[in-house]
Design a protein around this motif. Structure first.
Motif, PDB file in Angstrom:
ATOM      1  N   ILE A   1       0.876  -1.245  -0.039  1.00 38.39           N
ATOM      2  CA  ILE A   1      -0.193  -0.155  -0.050  1.00 38.39           C
ATOM      3  C   ILE A   1       0.811   1.186   0.012  1.00 38.39           C
ATOM      4  O   ILE A   1       0.502   2.146  -0.675  1.00 38.39           O
ATOM      5  N   CYS A   2       2.102   1.163   0.876  1.00 39.78           N
ATOM      6  CA  CYS A   2       2.721   2.364   0.881  1.00 39.78           C
ATOM      7  C   CYS A   2       3.162   3.104  -0.462  1.00 39.78           C
ATOM      8  O   CYS A   2       3.057   4.285  -0.992  1.00 39.78           O
ATOM      9  N   SER A   3       3.953   1.951  -1.063  1.00 42.55           N
ATOM     10  CA  SER A   3       4.351   2.407  -2.759  1.00 42.55           C
ATOM     11  C   SER A   3       3.047   2.734  -3.561  1.00 42.55           C
ATOM     12  O   SER A   3       3.215   3.493  -4.330  1.00 42.55           O
ATOM     13  N   TYR A   4       1.960   1.995  -3.211  1.00 44.24           N
ATOM     14  CA  TYR A   4       0.746   2.263  -4.109  1.00 44.24           C
ATOM     15  C   TYR A   4       0.384   3.949  -4.139  1.00 44.24           C
ATOM     16  O   TYR A   4       0.175   4.625  -4.854  1.00 44.24           O
TER      17      TYR A   4
ATOM     18  N   LYS B   1       2.026   9.865 -10.828  1.00 44.40           N
ATOM     19  CA  LYS B   1       1.988  10.124 -12.264  1.00 44.40           C
ATOM     20  C   LYS B   1       2.079   8.617 -12.981  1.00 44.40           C
ATOM     21  O   LYS B   1       2.609   7.694 -12.416  1.00 44.40           O
ATOM     22  N   SER B   2       1.569   8.481 -14.016  1.00 44.48           N
ATOM     23  CA  SER B   2       1.321   7.270 -14.864  1.00 44.48           C
ATOM     24  C   SER B   2       2.664   6.664 -15.208  1.00 44.48           C
ATOM     25  O   SER B   2       2.889   5.557 -15.181  1.00 44.48           O
ATOM     26  N   GLN B   3       3.631   7.527 -15.543  1.00 41.92           N
ATOM     27  CA  GLN B   3       4.946   7.140 -15.793  1.00 41.92           C
ATOM     28  C   GLN B   3       5.730   6.345 -14.870  1.00 41.92           C
ATOM     29  O   GLN B   3       6.366   5.296 -14.939  1.00 41.92           O
ATOM     30  N   SER B   4       5.774   7.084 -13.781  1.00 50.06           N
ATOM     31  CA  SER B   4       6.442   6.555 -12.712  1.00 50.06           C
ATOM     32  C   SER B   4       5.543   5.207 -12.050  1.00 50.06           C
ATOM     33  O   SER B   4       6.245   4.286 -11.550  1.00 50.06           O
ATOM     34  N   ALA B   5       4.258   4.871 -12.215  1.00 49.85           N
ATOM     35  CA  ALA B   5       3.846   3.946 -11.864  1.00 49.85           C
ATOM     36  C   ALA B   5       4.049   2.749 -12.610  1.00 49.85           C
ATOM     37  O   ALA B   5       4.289   1.613 -12.299  1.00 49.85           O
ATOM     38  N   ILE B   6       4.251   2.805 -13.847  1.00 53.69           N
ATOM     39  CA  ILE B   6       4.637   1.907 -14.979  1.00 53.69           C
ATOM     40  C   ILE B   6       6.130   1.350 -14.315  1.00 53.69           C
ATOM     41  O   ILE B   6       6.405   0.342 -14.435  1.00 53.69           O
TER      42      ILE B   6
ATOM     43  N   ILE C   1      -1.664  -0.112  -9.923  1.00 53.44           N
ATOM     44  CA  ILE C   1      -1.028   1.001  -9.702  1.00 53.44           C
ATOM     45  C   ILE C   1      -1.128   1.934 -10.903  1.00 53.44           C
ATOM     46  O   ILE C   1      -1.157   3.186 -10.813  1.00 53.44           O
ATOM     47  N   TYR C   2      -1.185   1.300 -12.174  1.00 45.91           N
ATOM     48  CA  TYR C   2      -1.226   2.227 -13.240  1.00 45.91           C
ATOM     49  C   TYR C   2      -2.556   2.673 -13.668  1.00 45.91           C
ATOM     50  O   TYR C   2      -2.838   3.921 -13.666  1.00 45.91           O
ATOM     51  N   VAL C   3      -3.747   1.818 -13.297  1.00 49.04           N
ATOM     52  CA  VAL C   3      -4.983   2.176 -13.578  1.00 49.04           C
ATOM     53  C   VAL C   3      -5.398   3.371 -12.467  1.00 49.04           C
ATOM     54  O   VAL C   3      -5.794   4.439 -12.949  1.00 49.04           O
ATOM     55  N   PHE C   4      -4.822   3.138 -11.481  1.00 47.85           N
ATOM     56  CA  PHE C   4      -5.065   4.102 -10.443  1.00 47.85           C
ATOM     57  C   PHE C   4      -4.374   5.626 -10.545  1.00 47.85           C
ATOM     58  O   PHE C   4      -4.944   6.679 -10.282  1.00 47.85           O
ATOM     59  N   SER C   5      -3.084   5.569 -11.335  1.00 44.25           N
ATOM     60  CA  SER C   5      -2.180   6.790 -11.352  1.00 44.25           C
ATOM     61  C   SER C   5      -2.847   7.392 -12.639  1.00 44.25           C
ATOM     62  O   SER C   5      -3.135   8.642 -12.265  1.00 44.25           O
ATOM     63  N   THR C   6      -3.631   6.770 -13.343  1.00 42.87           N
ATOM     64  CA  THR C   6      -4.595   7.726 -14.549  1.00 42.87           C
ATOM     65  C   THR C   6      -5.684   8.370 -14.046  1.00 42.87           C
ATOM     66  O   THR C   6      -6.070   9.479 -14.070  1.00 42.87           O
TER      67      THR C   6
ATOM     68  N   ARG D   1      -5.873   9.287 -10.710  1.00 38.08           N
ATOM     69  CA  ARG D   1      -5.283  10.407  -9.875  1.00 38.08           C
ATOM     70  C   ARG D   1      -5.043  11.704 -10.719  1.00 38.08           C
ATOM     71  O   ARG D   1      -4.946  12.591 -10.233  1.00 38.08           O
ATOM     72  N   GLU D   2      -4.479  11.185 -11.844  1.00 39.71           N
ATOM     73  CA  GLU D   2      -4.070  12.495 -12.809  1.00 39.71           C
ATOM     74  C   GLU D   2      -5.377  13.126 -13.091  1.00 39.71           C
ATOM     75  O   GLU D   2      -5.278  14.716 -13.029  1.00 39.71           O
ATOM     76  N   ARG D   3      -6.384  12.555 -13.177  1.00 39.93           N
ATOM     77  CA  ARG D   3      -7.583  13.310 -13.245  1.00 39.93           C
ATOM     78  C   ARG D   3      -8.353  13.872 -11.925  1.00 39.93           C
ATOM     79  O   ARG D   3      -8.717  14.990 -12.036  1.00 39.93           O
ATOM     80  N   LEU D   4      -7.996  13.271 -10.993  1.00 39.46           N
ATOM     81  CA  LEU D   4      -8.381  13.855  -9.820  1.00 39.46           C
ATOM     82  C   LEU D   4      -7.826  15.103  -9.397  1.00 39.46           C
ATOM     83  O   LEU D   4      -8.226  16.235  -8.895  1.00 39.46           O
ATOM     84  N   GLU D   5      -6.592  15.175  -9.900  1.00 42.98           N
ATOM     85  CA  GLU D   5      -5.872  16.716  -9.678  1.00 42.98           C
ATOM     86  C   GLU D   5      -6.681  17.630 -10.267  1.00 42.98           C
ATOM     87  O   GLU D   5      -6.516  18.681  -9.329  1.00 42.98           O
ATOM     88  N   ASN D   6      -7.048  17.675 -11.420  1.00 41.89           N
ATOM     89  CA  ASN D   6      -7.960  18.608 -11.945  1.00 41.89           C
ATOM     90  C   ASN D   6      -9.314  18.720 -11.502  1.00 41.89           C
ATOM     91  O   ASN D   6     -10.227  19.622 -11.957  1.00 41.89           O
ATOM     92  N   SER D   7      -9.962  17.751 -10.570  1.00 41.36           N
ATOM     93  CA  SER D   7     -11.441  18.022 -10.419  1.00 41.36           C
ATOM     94  C   SER D   7     -11.578  18.885  -9.012  1.00 41.36           C
ATOM     95  O   SER D   7     -10.580  19.037  -8.152  1.00 41.36           O
ATOM     96  N   ASP D   8     -12.893  19.198  -9.051  1.00 39.88           N
ATOM     97  CA  ASP D   8     -13.057  20.082  -7.899  1.00 39.88           C
ATOM     98  C   ASP D   8     -13.471  19.013  -6.506  1.00 39.88           C
ATOM     99  O   ASP D   8     -14.637  18.580  -6.441  1.00 39.88           O
TER     100      ASP D   8
END
Lengths: 192, 205, 194
Positions: free
Chosen positions: C24-27, C33-38, C150-155, C157-164
């Motif tokens: 979980i910690c690393s997750y 970022k999706s690149q670092s997740a991969i 971790i990849y699916v989640f990173s994508t 999260r990238e969207r969550l960054e821009n949401s309200d």
């Protein structure tokens, strides 16, 4: 280079010291662990066969491991005798294949006539409260006195379907375990 | 820092779970019931205290280059001892906690305290630091576990506590998703509390 | 056939993050970022496969026959940190480009509980009859499951960054809640093998 040897040496000393301590602790805990495991097994068997001679389980001859490619999920069976030495039946230890966390271990008690007389769980790695519904007497009672699980398959699905919890999953796993224990009994133990 | 502050920081300002967000695996994995959480917390605290004491004792003997592997060996030894003792004397709890006991070895909190605190401080301070962190960890997982056990099975420590069956327990809370969701809401709550407190201190100034 | 079931089950049903709560910690840490997740995912696949094959071999030929299974945790964690160290040195020399991508994640993997978790699971009593094929399939399955999530989640999260999002939920809280919803979806896979 000399520095590396020194470093490796220090690490080695620490590890050796650890190993020594663990060896000592192991001396003290090995017996209680063994006793706790044996206690759990005999408790499970007594739930199914209350009349068993408690001492008979200590006899290594009454524990038979099962090595059979057709019955990969079966681990071993125990020969159950009462105090007079009469054969009461067998308890087959099954590691249920495909259970939710792969940790469901069940004892299936079968009497000499080939009827299921009880179930008892040794390990229930299922989610508490959900998969562990298979522990309830209501559920276990479905299996009592049967010689074949095919006719209860539908009953279980009607009763237990719960697509979120995975409860169907555990009940199917238990059903399959009982069936393979019965199959093994009919093929290998029935006329013994 | 006084000894009291040292003890309390692990419980509040630097709570390993709620503030530092470290060592999360057992926080999610063993919190299906309060009893499991307390057992895990106790095992964790014992390992942490012993490891901090031992590492503080040998900190000057260990060459800097191999300090991390050396710490790991020390921690792994302690964890194995706790593992064997629990297996022998608290058998059913041990089976419930399963793999999470040996996994204390890789719990970032233990290695983190060894590296960040015990390797630089005296024995007594290290022990107090470990006690505070251990208590903070135990309290945190006990809170998560209480919420999940009450909402998920309607019980606490195995006793039914819902009066007159006011609500049907929502099983989802003791399943895997409930762990994540409970923790998410708790962390949000902590954020609210911290934000309010910060606002207050700013106003007071 | 059993191997296929084991593979599917270890990727989707017994998913290392969503149902076993390991790593979980690393997750949470690396999924921004999706690149670092991969990158992290690939490093984990490699380390889990190598280290569990090594620890399984050590267990089979040294620890188990000599009644030394109480040394498991220590030996395994040393093997894992050794493997991580070796992988780091090897990749640095052989493939500097990959090293540049994975370099910072490698030291983190030693304390990723998924690695030790898999090593301990393959020798657990309930998996007594496992041989090398099962160990390989399970290690690959678990680590692929890790990478997938971790990849699916990173994508996401990238969207969550821009949401309200309400202030209090920003960052880790919403990450856990999103994971919870993902875990609900994944529970559906349990029916696959029913």
């Amino acid at each position: 280079m000399k520095k590396y040897i020194q470093l490796v040496l220090i690490l080695f000393i620490i590890s050796a010291f650890s190993g020594l301590i663990l060896g000592v602790v192991n001396e003290f805990t090995a017996e209680p662990i063994k006793a706790a495991n044996a206690e759990k097994l005999s408790k499970g068997i007594k739930e199914i066969f209350p009349n068993i001679d408690p001492l008979s389980l200590n006899d290594a001859n009454n524990t038979v491991s099962i090595v059979d490619e057709d019955y990969e999920e079966l681990k071993e069976y125990y020969i159950i005798k009462d105090t007079a030495g009469n054969l009461l039946g067998y308890a087959v230890k099954v590691l249920a294949p495909g259970s939710y966390n792969g940790k469901l271990t069940v004892l299936v008690g079968i009497n000499t006539e080939g009827k299921v007389v009880g179930l008892s769980y040794l390990a229930l790695g299922e989610t508490p409260g959900v998969g562990s519904r298979v522990e309830e007497p209501d559920f276990i009672n479905y299996f009592l006195n049967i010689t074949d699980t095919s006719h209860i398959a539908k009953l279980l699905i009607d009763k237990d379907i719960d697509s979120v919890s995975g409860a169907t999953f555990s009940s199917t796993a238990v059903k399959n375990s009982v069936q393979s224990a019965l199959d093994y009994f009919n093929a290998n133990l029935k006329n013994k | 820092m006084t000894k009291k502050q040292n003890l309390l920081k692990g419980i509040f300002q630097e709570n390993p779970v709620f503030v530092l967000i470290l060592g999360m695996c057992p926080v999610l994995g063993v919190t299906t019931s309060l009893l499991n959480a307390l057992g895990m917390g106790a095992a964790f605290t014992v390992v942490l205290i012993l490891s901090n004491i031992l590492i503080s004792l040998i900190r000057k003997l260990i060459p800097n280059d191999i300090r991390i592997p050396a710490y790991i060996v020390v921690i792994a030894t302690l964890v194995t001892i706790v593992d064997m003792v629990m297996n022998a004397f608290t058998f059913s709890l041990y089976e419930e906690l399963g793999i999470f006991i040996p996994l204390i070895v890789v719990n970032c909190v233990v290695l983190g305290r060894a590296e960040a605190y015990a390797s630089k401080n005296g024995v007594v301070d290290s022990a107090i630091d470990a006690l505070g962190m251990g208590l903070g960890y135990t309290i945190a997982i006990a809170i998560v576990a209480s919420i999940r056990e009450i909402l998920g099975s309607g019980e606490l420590l195995g006793f039914n506590i819902i009066p007159f069956n006011l609500f049907e327990p929502a099983t989802i809370f003791i399943l895997a998703p409930g762990a994540f969701i409970t923790l998410g809401f708790l962390l949000a709550l902590i954020n609210v509390i911290v934000a309010k407190r910060n606002k207050k201190t700013v106003e007071n100034k | 056939m059993n191997l296929i079931i084991l593979g599917i089950s270890s990727i989707l049903i017994q998913n290392v993050i969503l149902s076993q709560f390991l790593g979980i910690c690393s997750y949470i840490g690396v999924s921004k970022k999706s690149q670092s997740a991969i990158g992290m995912g690939l490093a984990v696949i490699f380390v889990i496969l190598t280290s569990s094959l090594l620890t399984f071999t050590i267990d089979k030929f040294i620890l188990y026959p000599n009644d030394l299974i109480y040394m498991r945790t220590i030996v395994y964690i040393l093997v894992i940190s050794g493997v991580v160290q070796f992988v780091e040195m090897f990749i640095k020399k052989a493939a500097p480009l990959i090293y540049k991508m994975l370099g910072i994640y490698l030291p983190l993997i030693t304390t990723n509980c998924a690695v030790l978790g898999v090593a301990l699971t393959v020798v657990a009593p309930e998996n007594k009859n496992w041989g090398y094929p099962e160990v390989i399939v399970y290690s690959l399955g678990i680590s692929i499951g890790y990478t997938l999530i971790i990849y699916v989640f990173s994508t996401m999260r990238e969207r969550l960054e821009n949401s309200d999002i309400p202030e209090a939920f920003k960052g880790t809280p919403i990450a856990f809640i999103t994971t919870g919803i993902m875990a609900i979806a994944f529970m559906g896979f349990a029916g696959l093998l029913g």
